[in-house]
Motif scaffolding. Structure first.
Motif, mmCIF file in Angstrom:
data_model
loop_
_atom_site.group_PDB
_atom_site.id
_atom_site.type_symbol
_atom_site.label_atom_id
_atom_site.label_comp_id
_atom_site.label_asym_id
_atom_site.label_seq_id
_atom_site.Cartn_x
_atom_site.Cartn_y
_atom_site.Cartn_z
ATOM 1 N N LYS A 116 45.604 32.416 37.024
ATOM 2 C CA LYS A 116 46.748 33.005 36.808
ATOM 3 C C LYS A 116 47.850 32.414 35.941
ATOM 4 O O LYS A 116 47.874 31.160 36.693
ATOM 5 C CB LYS A 116 47.289 33.773 38.141
ATOM 6 C CG LYS A 116 46.265 34.677 38.688
ATOM 7 C CD LYS A 116 46.682 34.954 40.290
ATOM 8 C CE LYS A 116 45.529 36.085 40.550
ATOM 9 N NZ LYS A 116 45.723 36.418 42.104
ATOM 10 N N PHE A 118 51.554 33.536 35.931
ATOM 11 C CA PHE A 118 52.870 33.683 36.206
ATOM 12 C C PHE A 118 52.803 33.270 37.744
ATOM 13 O O PHE A 118 53.282 34.278 38.548
ATOM 14 C CB PHE A 118 53.201 35.010 35.792
ATOM 15 C CG PHE A 118 53.211 35.273 34.500
ATOM 16 C CD1 PHE A 118 53.726 34.584 33.413
ATOM 17 C CD2 PHE A 118 52.496 36.469 33.939
ATOM 18 C CE1 PHE A 118 53.599 34.917 32.336
ATOM 19 C CE2 PHE A 118 52.288 36.795 32.571
ATOM 20 C CZ PHE A 118 52.900 35.989 31.727
ATOM 21 N N ASN A 119 52.318 31.893 38.130
ATOM 22 C CA ASN A 119 52.375 31.759 39.715
ATOM 23 C C ASN A 119 53.346 30.394 39.971
ATOM 24 O O ASN A 119 53.438 30.359 41.135
ATOM 25 C CB ASN A 119 50.964 31.596 39.862
ATOM 26 C CG ASN A 119 50.430 30.569 39.226
ATOM 27 O OD1 ASN A 119 50.839 29.753 38.584
ATOM 28 N ND2 ASN A 119 49.168 30.174 39.907
ATOM 29 N N GLU A 120 54.157 30.206 39.165
ATOM 30 C CA GLU A 120 54.937 29.052 39.133
ATOM 31 C C GLU A 120 56.363 29.517 38.932
ATOM 32 O O GLU A 120 56.782 29.138 37.744
ATOM 33 C CB GLU A 120 54.521 27.809 38.729
ATOM 34 C CG GLU A 120 53.410 27.209 39.219
ATOM 35 C CD GLU A 120 53.297 25.628 38.755
ATOM 36 O OE1 GLU A 120 54.039 24.853 38.767
ATOM 37 O OE2 GLU A 120 51.959 25.537 38.260
ATOM 38 N N PRO A 121 57.099 30.098 39.814
ATOM 39 C CA PRO A 121 58.628 30.579 39.306
ATOM 40 C C PRO A 121 59.451 29.021 39.243
ATOM 41 O O PRO A 121 59.134 28.469 40.179
ATOM 42 C CB PRO A 121 58.909 31.385 40.544
ATOM 43 C CG PRO A 121 58.153 31.083 41.759
ATOM 44 C CD PRO A 121 56.871 30.600 41.121
ATOM 45 N N PHE A 136 58.686 31.538 34.371
ATOM 46 C CA PHE A 136 57.671 30.883 34.895
ATOM 47 C C PHE A 136 56.928 30.237 34.256
ATOM 48 O O PHE A 136 56.672 30.359 33.027
ATOM 49 C CB PHE A 136 56.529 32.437 35.066
ATOM 50 C CG PHE A 136 57.099 33.460 36.177
ATOM 51 C CD1 PHE A 136 56.715 33.169 37.395
ATOM 52 C CD2 PHE A 136 58.136 34.099 35.683
ATOM 53 C CE1 PHE A 136 57.344 34.234 38.323
ATOM 54 C CE2 PHE A 136 58.431 35.387 36.847
ATOM 55 C CZ PHE A 136 58.068 35.293 38.125
ATOM 56 N N PRO A 175 61.483 23.890 40.279
ATOM 57 C CA PRO A 175 60.459 25.066 41.141
ATOM 58 C C PRO A 175 61.382 25.875 42.020
ATOM 59 O O PRO A 175 62.252 25.290 42.632
ATOM 60 C CB PRO A 175 59.646 24.030 41.858
ATOM 61 C CG PRO A 175 59.856 22.698 41.360
ATOM 62 C CD PRO A 175 61.001 22.489 40.596
ATOM 63 N N SER A 179 57.433 33.132 46.658
ATOM 64 C CA SER A 179 56.474 33.807 45.999
ATOM 65 C C SER A 179 56.728 34.090 44.526
ATOM 66 O O SER A 179 57.620 34.698 44.111
ATOM 67 C CB SER A 179 55.982 34.721 46.643
ATOM 68 O OG SER A 179 56.426 35.818 46.386
ATOM 69 N N ALA A 180 55.548 33.892 43.622
ATOM 70 C CA ALA A 180 55.754 34.608 42.139
ATOM 71 C C ALA A 180 55.805 36.082 42.036
ATOM 72 O O ALA A 180 56.757 36.294 41.195
ATOM 73 C CB ALA A 180 54.586 34.045 41.474
ATOM 74 N N MET A 183 59.733 36.603 42.691
ATOM 75 C CA MET A 183 60.710 36.368 41.781
ATOM 76 C C MET A 183 60.244 37.082 40.609
ATOM 77 O O MET A 183 61.511 37.673 40.032
ATOM 78 C CB MET A 183 60.321 34.939 41.390
ATOM 79 C CG MET A 183 60.760 33.980 42.503
ATOM 80 S SD MET A 183 62.298 34.202 43.202
ATOM 81 C CE MET A 183 63.413 34.183 42.017
ATOM 82 N N MET A 184 59.275 37.769 40.157
ATOM 83 C CA MET A 184 58.898 38.713 39.108
ATOM 84 C C MET A 184 59.582 39.887 39.610
ATOM 85 O O MET A 184 60.254 40.402 38.561
ATOM 86 C CB MET A 184 57.279 38.976 38.917
ATOM 87 C CG MET A 184 57.030 39.690 37.666
ATOM 88 S SD MET A 184 57.552 39.089 36.168
ATOM 89 C CE MET A 184 56.238 37.981 35.726
#
Length: 196
Positions: A116, A118-121, A136, A175, A179-180, A183-184
């Motif tokens: 994945k 888009f898992n690091e906002p 991301f 960072p 959670s991603a 944030m999305m």
């Protein structure tokens, strides 16, 4: 009378805030499911005794689920790396198809694949005035592009699934300890939800 109209307008506005999002979500789900169901229902192949085409609600969705399951079983257990490479070479000979296929495949893998994206906002300082944007982190090392110490950050647009990739200095990226998914949701909703 004027006060009564104001109260009615306030109730109407509050009702809109409840009904419109629920109605729009239900409509979009219904529209998507019925469109796929009608398109893949195979009603042209099924006829009754009088010769009329037979439409079976839900058959199109069932067809999609079965095809996806069979593809998953085949890719996991039968298709080997040489066959995958052969298909990839064959797809690359069809330029428009190859472009669309690889773009859709990469986007799908970014959300549901094993890697994945888009898992690091992150929070990125954009200018000298302290303007910050939520994004991301999608590439941590851009040395292969001749950009050591820089990273690629994806910034989604609000109320859209579109966005842009921006290259920034790694020191400008912080960072976010959330959670991603939250944030999305926060970014896509224009900053009005996702932080509960």
């Amino acid at each position: 009378m004027n006060r009564f109209a104001t109260i009615l307008i306030r109730y109407f506005a509050k009702g809109l805030l409840v009904v419109v999002p629920i109605g729009a979500a239900i409509f979009l789900i219904y529209w998507g499911v019925t469109t796929v169901d009608k398109a893949l229902n195979l009603s042209d192949l099924l006829v009754d005794k009088t010769g009329k085409h037979l439409y079976i609600p839900g058959l199109g969705i069932l067809n999609v689920v079965v095809v996806i399951m069979i593809a998953g079983i085949l890719v996991t257990n039968v298709i080997t790396d040489p066959i995958k490479r052969w298909f990839k070479r064959w797809f690359n000979r069809l330029p428009i198809f190859a472009f669309l296929y690889s773009s859709i495949k990469d986007l799908t893998e970014a959300f549901v694949g094993e890697e994945k994206k888009f898992n690091e906002p992150v929070l990125v300082e954009i200018n000298e005035f302290g303007l910050k944007k939520i994004g991301f982190l999608v590439q941590k090392d851009l040395a292969t592009l001749g950009l050591p110490g820089e990273v690629a950050v994806y910034f989604p647009y609000s109320y859209s699934f579109a966005g842009q990739v921006v290259i920034v200095d790694a020191s400008k990226v912080k960072p976010i300890d959330k959670s991603a998914a939250d944030m999305m949701k926060f970014v896509i909703s224009g900053g009005v939800s996702g932080l509960e």
